[in-house]
Design a protein around this motif. Structure first.
Motif, mmCIF file in Angstrom:
data_model
loop_
_atom_site.group_PDB
_atom_site.id
_atom_site.type_symbol
_atom_site.label_atom_id
_atom_site.label_comp_id
_atom_site.label_asym_id
_atom_site.label_seq_id
_atom_site.Cartn_x
_atom_site.Cartn_y
_atom_site.Cartn_z
ATOM 1 N N ARG A 224 -17.870 4.148 21.040
ATOM 2 C CA ARG A 224 -18.078 5.082 20.114
ATOM 3 C C ARG A 224 -17.335 6.217 20.433
ATOM 4 O O ARG A 224 -16.404 6.409 21.751
ATOM 5 C CB ARG A 224 -19.621 5.723 20.437
ATOM 6 C CG ARG A 224 -19.971 6.275 21.681
ATOM 7 C CD ARG A 224 -21.384 6.897 21.831
ATOM 8 N NE ARG A 224 -21.631 7.614 22.683
ATOM 9 C CZ ARG A 224 -22.200 7.400 24.063
ATOM 10 N NH1 ARG A 224 -22.421 6.085 24.181
ATOM 11 N NH2 ARG A 224 -22.385 8.124 25.004
ATOM 12 N N ASP A 225 -16.964 7.097 19.599
ATOM 13 C CA ASP A 225 -16.057 8.130 19.438
ATOM 14 C C ASP A 225 -15.881 8.994 20.893
ATOM 15 O O ASP A 225 -14.990 9.542 21.316
ATOM 16 C CB ASP A 225 -15.861 9.071 18.241
ATOM 17 C CG ASP A 225 -15.499 8.251 16.999
ATOM 18 O OD1 ASP A 225 -14.620 7.317 17.430
ATOM 19 O OD2 ASP A 225 -15.379 8.645 15.895
ATOM 20 N N THR A 226 -17.338 9.294 21.294
ATOM 21 C CA THR A 226 -17.281 10.484 22.327
ATOM 22 C C THR A 226 -17.568 9.714 23.673
ATOM 23 O O THR A 226 -17.594 10.543 24.536
ATOM 24 C CB THR A 226 -18.746 11.021 22.143
ATOM 25 O OG1 THR A 226 -19.990 10.145 21.927
ATOM 26 C CG2 THR A 226 -18.818 11.949 20.604
ATOM 27 N N VAL A 227 -17.102 8.406 23.881
ATOM 28 C CA VAL A 227 -16.739 7.807 25.047
ATOM 29 C C VAL A 227 -15.222 7.494 24.810
ATOM 30 O O VAL A 227 -14.908 6.556 24.265
ATOM 31 C CB VAL A 227 -17.739 6.502 25.440
ATOM 32 C CG1 VAL A 227 -16.998 5.928 26.677
ATOM 33 C CG2 VAL A 227 -18.924 6.744 25.391
ATOM 34 N N ARG A 228 -14.212 8.178 25.809
ATOM 35 C CA ARG A 228 -13.017 8.170 25.393
ATOM 36 C C ARG A 228 -12.273 8.406 26.576
ATOM 37 O O ARG A 228 -12.342 9.095 27.746
ATOM 38 C CB ARG A 228 -12.665 9.466 24.422
ATOM 39 C CG ARG A 228 -11.347 9.674 23.927
ATOM 40 C CD ARG A 228 -11.296 10.563 22.744
ATOM 41 N NE ARG A 228 -12.212 10.294 21.661
ATOM 42 C CZ ARG A 228 -11.524 9.728 20.584
ATOM 43 N NH1 ARG A 228 -10.042 9.588 20.627
ATOM 44 N NH2 ARG A 228 -12.104 9.435 19.508
ATOM 45 N N TYR A 229 -10.897 7.797 26.648
ATOM 46 C CA TYR A 229 -9.832 7.861 27.534
ATOM 47 C C TYR A 229 -8.898 8.872 27.054
ATOM 48 O O TYR A 229 -8.572 8.761 25.744
ATOM 49 C CB TYR A 229 -9.227 6.449 27.748
ATOM 50 C CG TYR A 229 -9.931 5.443 28.556
ATOM 51 C CD1 TYR A 229 -9.878 5.610 30.057
ATOM 52 C CD2 TYR A 229 -10.605 4.352 28.092
ATOM 53 C CE1 TYR A 229 -10.434 4.886 30.835
ATOM 54 C CE2 TYR A 229 -11.414 3.491 29.008
ATOM 55 C CZ TYR A 229 -11.376 3.578 30.400
ATOM 56 O OH TYR A 229 -11.958 2.906 31.215
ATOM 57 N N ALA A 255 -23.755 22.804 18.817
ATOM 58 C CA ALA A 255 -24.977 22.723 19.211
ATOM 59 C C ALA A 255 -25.563 21.395 19.591
ATOM 60 O O ALA A 255 -24.760 20.334 18.982
ATOM 61 C CB ALA A 255 -25.959 23.442 18.060
ATOM 62 N N LYS A 256 -26.481 21.144 20.230
ATOM 63 C CA LYS A 256 -27.073 19.700 20.748
ATOM 64 C C LYS A 256 -27.067 18.972 19.391
ATOM 65 O O LYS A 256 -27.824 19.604 18.473
ATOM 66 C CB LYS A 256 -28.174 19.783 21.371
ATOM 67 C CG LYS A 256 -28.904 18.354 21.993
ATOM 68 C CD LYS A 256 -28.061 17.825 22.857
ATOM 69 C CE LYS A 256 -28.880 16.638 23.390
ATOM 70 N NZ LYS A 256 -27.761 15.705 24.278
ATOM 71 N N GLY A 257 -26.832 18.035 19.365
ATOM 72 C CA GLY A 257 -27.169 16.718 18.106
ATOM 73 C C GLY A 257 -25.924 17.036 17.133
ATOM 74 O O GLY A 257 -25.828 15.898 16.176
ATOM 75 N N SER A 258 -25.059 17.856 17.284
ATOM 76 C CA SER A 258 -24.074 18.065 16.241
ATOM 77 C C SER A 258 -22.976 17.083 16.697
ATOM 78 O O SER A 258 -22.581 16.656 17.962
ATOM 79 C CB SER A 258 -23.330 19.341 16.190
ATOM 80 O OG SER A 258 -22.959 19.964 17.195
ATOM 81 N N THR A 259 -21.822 16.659 15.860
ATOM 82 C CA THR A 259 -20.842 15.737 16.286
ATOM 83 C C THR A 259 -19.571 16.607 16.795
ATOM 84 O O THR A 259 -19.090 17.558 16.444
ATOM 85 C CB THR A 259 -20.181 14.986 14.874
ATOM 86 O OG1 THR A 259 -21.285 14.308 14.184
ATOM 87 C CG2 THR A 259 -19.063 14.120 15.429
#
Length: 412
Positions: A224-229, A255-259
């Motif tokens: 997923r986009d938020t696990v990144r090298y 904020a929490k939950g936003s992309t």
């Protein structure tokens, strides 16, 4: 909250015998990064491991890291750093408590409770969890759990032992080989201890708002986009030329939950790397007309083998342009494959054997008319010898032929 994610600095690294520290590449990169940090004014800088290229870094490499960290401290930017598999956690733990007072947080050694730092912005707290490079036996020892045998289990149980509140924003900083369903997506070319070793599935990090990874030298998301090298700051291998534009990732957490927003901030290297491939005459002509300066170049010949005079030509040409010839390789194969069974030496004519020897010693060049006549003459002499005709005359002419051939090589 915005922070810069970088990894795999490898201070002190050399490529093909060229020190990137002594030749200015890494010091210039540090200054350019500090200039970028001044412009962007991030809330933090995250460094996901392999700060040094070896566990016992040189004094110059240590001094460069000191300059880097001091520069960020002078900008009042917190630093959050973990060691990678190339680093010595014990060495990086020196003065860690004192550094923490200067907002430099280093998770130098693995403990049962991960080092974590909470920063706050207008949307509330963000907790950064710092996980050094881990392996199963170490995690089993820290948790007192001898059933841990693989990397994926080790990471999952270590994270399960933390007091994580996923109702708030959390960022994990880690240096591991993270994969999707056991498949590695991209390799950078200059990593070590990868290729199936120490795999951790990206689902182990479910719940984190962002996972800042180090270890692989290419920059890409995993699962997923938020696990990144973040990738390495510059190319450390010619196989990494498929990603020449490198730089830290600017991450913006809302904020929490936003992309989250993620954008690579390109930092141009002091010496860009480039590969050229083709026939020698074509490369010679094109490179003589290419006046680009300050490059690290790999030359791959397709029509001949490298020779000292070819190496000298490219070495001097790039050197005069403040660059370096890093590699001179060849993909040339002197003999075309034959159909059917392989053709052995005993199946070749004498002319074919002499022609193959000529091409090998002449970097793939074809003989001209007089030289072909000379090769035919030599073949005739071999056949005469095989018929036991006038051996003394054959030996005399062969000696003259050898003297001529050696003289031709001396002229190169």
């Amino acid at each position: 909250m915005k922070f810069l994610h970088l990894a795999d600095l490898h201070f002190g690294k050399s490529i093909h015998g060229v020190s990137l520290l002594e030749n200015g590449d890494q010091p210039v990169w540090v200054q350019r990064f500090l200039d970028l940090a001044m412009d962007l004014a991030p809330d933090a800088v995250v460094i996901a491991g392999d700060v040094y290229d070896r566990a016992a870094p040189s004094g110059d490499a240590v001094a460069l890291l000191d300059r880097f960290i001091t520069g960020l401290a002078d900008l009042d930017i917190p630093v959050l750093m973990v060691p990678g598999n190339h680093d010595s956690g014990q060495r990086m733990s020196f003065a860690s408590r004192l550094l923490a007072k200067q907002q430099v947080h280093i998770a130098s050694v693995l403990t049962k409770e991960l080092t974590h730092v909470t920063l706050t912005d207008q949307d509330g707290p963000v907790t950064f969890w710092l996980m050094p490079y881990v392996f199963p036996a170490l995690v089993a020892q820290r948790l007192g759990d001898d059933s841990i045998r693989d990397y994926d289990t080790a990471v999952r149980r270590l994270l399960a032992a933390q007091k994580l509140d996923f109702s708030q924003r959390n960022v994990l900083v880690a240096h591991q080989n993270v994969v999707v369903n056991g498949q590695e997506s991209v390799r950078g070319g200059s990593e070590s201890m990868v290729g199936g070793v120490g795999q951790v599935d990206y689902h182990a990090f479910d719940g984190f708002d962002y996972v800042a990874l180090g270890h692989i030298h290419a920059a890409y998301p995993v699962g997923r986009d938020t696990v990144r090298y973040a990738g390495s700051p510059m190319c450390y291998h010619f196989n990494e030329l498929n990603q020449p534009q490198k730089g830290p990732i600017l991450v913006e957490l809302g904020a929490k939950g936003s992309t989250p927003g993620m954008k690579t901030q390109i930092i141009q290297p002091l010496h860009p790397m480039r590969e050229v491939k083709g026939a020698y005459a074509e490369l010679r002509e094109s490179e003589l007309h290419n006046e680009t300066r300050g490059e690290y170049v790999r030359v791959v010949l397709t029509d001949r083998r490298p020779s000292p005079h070819i190496y000298k030509f490219f070495q001097e040409m790039y050197g005069n342009r403040d660059g370096r010839l890093m590699e001179l390789l060849s993909e040339y194969r002197p003999f075309e494959p034959v159909s059917g069974p392989a053709q052995g030496i005993e199946d070749k004519t004498v002319e074919e054997l002499f022609l193959g020897f000529y091409r090998e010693r002449r970097d793939g060049m074809e003989p001209d008319g007089p030289e072909r006549a000379l090769l035919r003459f030599a073949a005739d002499q071999v056949r005469r010898m095989n018929r036991d005709e006038d051996k003394l005359e054959w030996e005399r002419q062969s000696a003259a032929l050898l003297k001529f051939a050696l003289g031709q090589e001396d002229e190169e």
